[in-house]
Design an enzyme around this catalytic site. Structure first.
Site, PDB file in Angstrom:
ATOM      1  N   GLU A  16      -2.360   6.086  -7.314  1.00 45.96           N
ATOM      2  CA  GLU A  16      -2.843   7.385  -6.841  1.00 45.96           C
ATOM      3  C   GLU A  16      -2.464   8.386  -7.912  1.00 45.96           C
ATOM      4  O   GLU A  16      -1.327   8.840  -7.970  1.00 45.96           O
ATOM      5  CB  GLU A  16      -2.188   7.733  -5.502  1.00 45.96           C
ATOM      6  CG  GLU A  16      -2.757   8.953  -4.841  1.00 45.96           C
ATOM      7  CD  GLU A  16      -4.144   8.725  -4.287  1.00 45.96           C
ATOM      8  OE1 GLU A  16      -5.069   9.442  -4.709  1.00 45.96           O
ATOM      9  OE2 GLU A  16      -4.309   7.835  -3.445  1.00 45.96           O
ATOM     10  N   ASP A  61       0.840  -1.187   0.000  1.00 41.73           N
ATOM     11  CA  ASP A  61       0.000   0.000   0.000  1.00 41.73           C
ATOM     12  C   ASP A  61       0.880   1.244   0.000  1.00 41.73           C
ATOM     13  O   ASP A  61       1.756   1.391   0.850  1.00 41.73           O
ATOM     14  CB  ASP A  61      -0.901  -0.019   1.234  1.00 41.73           C
ATOM     15  CG  ASP A  61      -2.032   0.977   1.150  1.00 41.73           C
ATOM     16  OD1 ASP A  61      -2.478   1.283   0.019  1.00 41.73           O
ATOM     17  OD2 ASP A  61      -2.484   1.455   2.205  1.00 41.73           O
ATOM     18  N   ASP A  75       2.092   5.221  -5.426  1.00 43.38           N
ATOM     19  CA  ASP A  75       1.593   6.535  -5.041  1.00 43.38           C
ATOM     20  C   ASP A  75       2.563   7.593  -5.544  1.00 43.38           C
ATOM     21  O   ASP A  75       3.546   7.918  -4.889  1.00 43.38           O
ATOM     22  CB  ASP A  75       1.428   6.628  -3.526  1.00 43.38           C
ATOM     23  CG  ASP A  75       0.844   7.949  -3.063  1.00 43.38           C
ATOM     24  OD1 ASP A  75       0.712   8.872  -3.901  1.00 43.38           O
ATOM     25  OD2 ASP A  75       0.531   8.068  -1.879  1.00 43.38           O
TER      26      ASP A  75
END
Length: 66
Positions: A56, A4, A26
């Site tokens: 993201e 993550d 991200d």
């Protein structure tokens, strides 16, 4: 297993190499075009090993530069 909010290609690559089946890149701290290029690099690598990618693509409020 899922990574993550990995923030570099190298981190995502390492996780895929170690058997993660899902990673999240991200790149929200980069300008949009750089974020897209980074995301594409991660997608190409991960998909070659059967891993899925979440990204993201926008900017998170906490990562915006003022």
């Amino acid at each position: 297993m899922h990574l993550d909010h990995g923030d570099t290609f190298e981190t995502c690559k390492q996780c895929v190499d170690e058997g993660f089946t899902s990673v999240m890149i991200d790149g929200s701290h980069y300008p949009f075009e750089e974020n897209i290029a980074l995301t594409q690099q991660v997608v190409e690598y991960a998909h070659a090993y059967g891993a899925v990618v979440e990204a993201e693509l926008g900017q998170l409020a906490a990562s915006r530069r003022t």
